[in-house]
Design a protein around this motif. Structure first.
Motif, PDB file in Angstrom:
ATOM      1  N   ASN A 487       0.793  -1.294   0.035  1.00  0.00           N
ATOM      2  CA  ASN A 487      -0.079  -0.183   0.017  1.00  0.00           C
ATOM      3  C   ASN A 487       0.760   1.426   0.091  1.00  0.00           C
ATOM      4  O   ASN A 487       0.567   2.212  -0.647  1.00  0.00           O
ATOM      5  CB  ASN A 487      -0.850   0.052   1.181  1.00  0.00           C
ATOM      6  N   LYS A 488       1.791   1.199   0.748  1.00  0.00           N
ATOM      7  CA  LYS A 488       2.686   2.417   0.871  1.00  0.00           C
ATOM      8  C   LYS A 488       3.597   2.781  -0.624  1.00  0.00           C
ATOM      9  O   LYS A 488       3.622   3.773  -0.974  1.00  0.00           O
ATOM     10  CB  LYS A 488       3.845   2.196   1.922  1.00  0.00           C
ATOM     11  N   ALA A 491       0.988   4.279  -3.001  1.00  0.00           N
ATOM     12  CA  ALA A 491       0.753   5.424  -2.718  1.00  0.00           C
ATOM     13  C   ALA A 491       2.058   6.349  -3.390  1.00  0.00           C
ATOM     14  O   ALA A 491       1.647   7.344  -3.830  1.00  0.00           O
ATOM     15  CB  ALA A 491       0.857   5.856  -1.243  1.00  0.00           C
ATOM     16  N   GLN A 495       1.905   9.439  -6.394  1.00  0.00           N
ATOM     17  CA  GLN A 495       2.202  10.620  -6.270  1.00  0.00           C
ATOM     18  C   GLN A 495       3.167  11.120  -7.574  1.00  0.00           C
ATOM     19  O   GLN A 495       3.406  12.230  -7.861  1.00  0.00           O
ATOM     20  CB  GLN A 495       3.046  10.805  -4.829  1.00  0.00           C
ATOM     21  N   ARG A 516      -5.864  -0.590  -2.853  1.00  0.00           N
ATOM     22  CA  ARG A 516      -5.259  -0.527  -1.719  1.00  0.00           C
ATOM     23  C   ARG A 516      -5.745  -1.979  -0.977  1.00  0.00           C
ATOM     24  O   ARG A 516      -6.893  -2.378  -0.861  1.00  0.00           O
ATOM     25  CB  ARG A 516      -5.650   0.509  -0.701  1.00  0.00           C
TER      26      ARG A 516
END
Length: 519
Positions: A487-488, A491, A495, A516
């Motif tokens: 998930n990180k 993300a 971005q 996610r």
């Protein structure tokens, strides 16, 4: 019902119902599905288009029409696969002249055929109508169960159990896939899963009560009491199958108990609002490709999370089948009569069913799976540790009571955990069948854990349960750490990379950077 979506006004407009009735009489089911899909997928449509609908009321309507019947189906399924444990203490093994090893093989062979046919069955369910496929396999296993009541030797019982596995293979993964992913969003599925899975624990309670009552028919028609357990429960399955033909519904797009507008809303929320908190234009977060490609099936076989989750599944299903197949024998060997042992299983299963629903509701409310699954695995450890550490009948009974009350809430949590992290209809269908099919090979292992020569303490069986539970805990922590890292990473990709087309995201499914994992 001719319907158009006005993207300018953000609302659904429905045409003259009389005109719809004329068109509906001529339209095919495929036309109806296409029309509802078009309403949900119309350009510019967001959740605002359905804001005037009462979502809770729609969910209640779905619950009332879907869950009770599926619960009955699964109750009969679990009753029919587990009643051999009740038949054993009523004389099955002695009357057929079987050794304890032969009896265990009759338990084991069921899981080989059961595991082999789960993936094909789930793919067929996706292609065929659930309201036809599920009752059809019910008739098949009900017939096998009835005929099991007239077997005369070990070979006959072995063959019957093998074919029972083939016939039952599609029921649970089919119900799980059908309910979990074709009607409900992933933050709603564990409660519904628990509501029909709790039928398994109720089946355990019924099994003891029915066996106690039916065994009194010993001698009726020249048949032993244990034969009547198989015959009557098999016939009941066939009768209920014909009821299921009439009352099961197929897909949200064709649900007669919902208006067209409500059907479009259900389809929309499944595709574009799988989580509680998404943006109004949250389509890309859960975009799915639903056309059949073998590529999606192979993706399921190659997905690391499915195979890791199977280890967690074994940590739950081995104790589950250990309890369901041997609980009457375990209690019987504590010094109780067979009738008392049958009745003492009832409070265990009833309590487990209630806890399964309560904790499923809490899990859905908080949107978490792993804290509950892992906690219950630790409770199971305590329960089986109590069983292995003493000969005190009360402590052993308390241990299996505690273990069962953790097994039944954790099972739907584990299924919901994986299903919520798979995207794409066919990948999810195959992935859930792999999880349940390969995972149920743990039942084959559990069938041989509690050997008659190890009674009354069953140290080997309890020790193996502790080992599988420990492995499940380790695998669960691996999943949590891996999901959090993924998930990180996604993300950061969002971005850095910017926009992706809906087509790209649909093709990637749960590997899409916008997806996610739930943990």
């Amino acid at each position: 019902m001719d319907a158009t979506l006005s993207s300018e006004k953000g609302e659904v407009a429905v045409a003259d119902p009389t005109h719809h009735e004329r068109r509906h009489s001529k339209s095919t089911e495929r036309d109806e599905i296409g029309r509802i899909d078009a309403m949900a997928d119309a350009p510019g449509v967001t959740l605002d288009a359905f804001s005037h609908l009462d979502e809770k009321k729609i969910l209640r309507k779905m619950d009332m029409r879907l869950i009770p019947m599926l619960a009955v189906l699964y109750l009969l399924s679990f009753l029919d696969r587990g009643n051999i444990g009740n038949a054993k203490i009523e004389g099955l093994q002695d009357d057929l002249g079987m050794t304890s090893d032969q009896y265990n093989w009759c338990l084991t062979v069921f899981f080989f055929s059961y595991a082999a046919f789960e993936v094909p069955s789930n793919l067929l369910l996706k292609k065929l109508r659930p309201s036809r496929w599920l009752p059809l396999i019910m008739v098949a296993w009900g017939t096998v169960m009835t005929l099991m009541g007239i077997v005369r030797n070990y070979e006959g019982l072995l063959a019957a159990r093998f074919f029972l596995g083939i016939a039952e293979a599609g029921l649970y993964p089919g119900c799980a896939y059908y309910v979990l992913t074709m009607w409900y969003c992933r933050h709603e599925i564990q409660l519904r899963q628990a509501m029909f899975f709790s039928a398994a624990s109720i089946a355990g309670a019924f099994s003891g009560l029915l066996a106690f009552a039916i065994s009194k028919m010993d001698g009726v028609g020249g048949l032993e009491g244990w034969r009547w357990i198989f015959i009557l429960e098999g016939l009941a399955t066939v009768v209920i199958a014909f009821v299921a033909f009439a009352v099961l519904h197929d897909f949200p797009e064709t649900a007669s108990f919902l208006t067209e507008e409500e059907r479009a809303f259900v389809v929309y929320r499944l595709r574009y609002r799988q989580d509680k908190k998404v943006s109004q234009d949250g389509r890309a977060q859960v975009a799915e490709a639903d056309e059949f490609r073998w590529e999606y099936v192979w993706q399921a076989f190659r997905d690391w999370q499915i195979w890791t989750n199977i280890i967690v599944y074994w940590g739950i299903v081995c104790p589950l089948y250990g309890i369901s197949l041997f609980l009457p024998s375990i209690i019987n060997n504590l010094g109780y009569t067979s009738s008392t042992a049958q009745l003492l299983t009832v409070p265990i299963y009833v309590t487990a069913a209630i806890l399964a629903v309560i904790f499923a509701y809490i899990s859905d409310r908080v949107g978490k799976r792993s804290p509950f699954v892992i906690s219950f695995l630790f409770v199971m450890l305590v329960g089986f540790a109590m069983c292995i550490s003493t000969t005190n009948p009360r402590v052993v009974y308390a241990g299996v009571f505690l273990a069962a009350c953790a097994i039944y809430p954790s099972f739907p949590g584990n299924i919901a955990w994986l299903s919520g992290n798979l995207r794409g209809g066919y990948k999810r269908s195959a992935g859930m069948a792999i999880q349940i099919g390969v995972g149920n090979l743990g039942g084959a292992i559990a069938s041989n854990m509690y050997r008659q020569k190890d009674s009354p303490r069953y140290i080997l069986g309890h020790a193996l349960e502790l080992g599988f539970i420990s492995a499940g805990i380790i695998a669960a922590f691996i999943l949590v750490i891996s999901y959090a890292a993924a998930n990180k990473r996604r993300a950061r990709i969002m971005q850095e990379s910017g926009n992706f087309s809906n087509e790209e995201l649909a093709a990637k499914g749960d590997k899409a950077p916008t997806f996610r994992y739930m943990y």
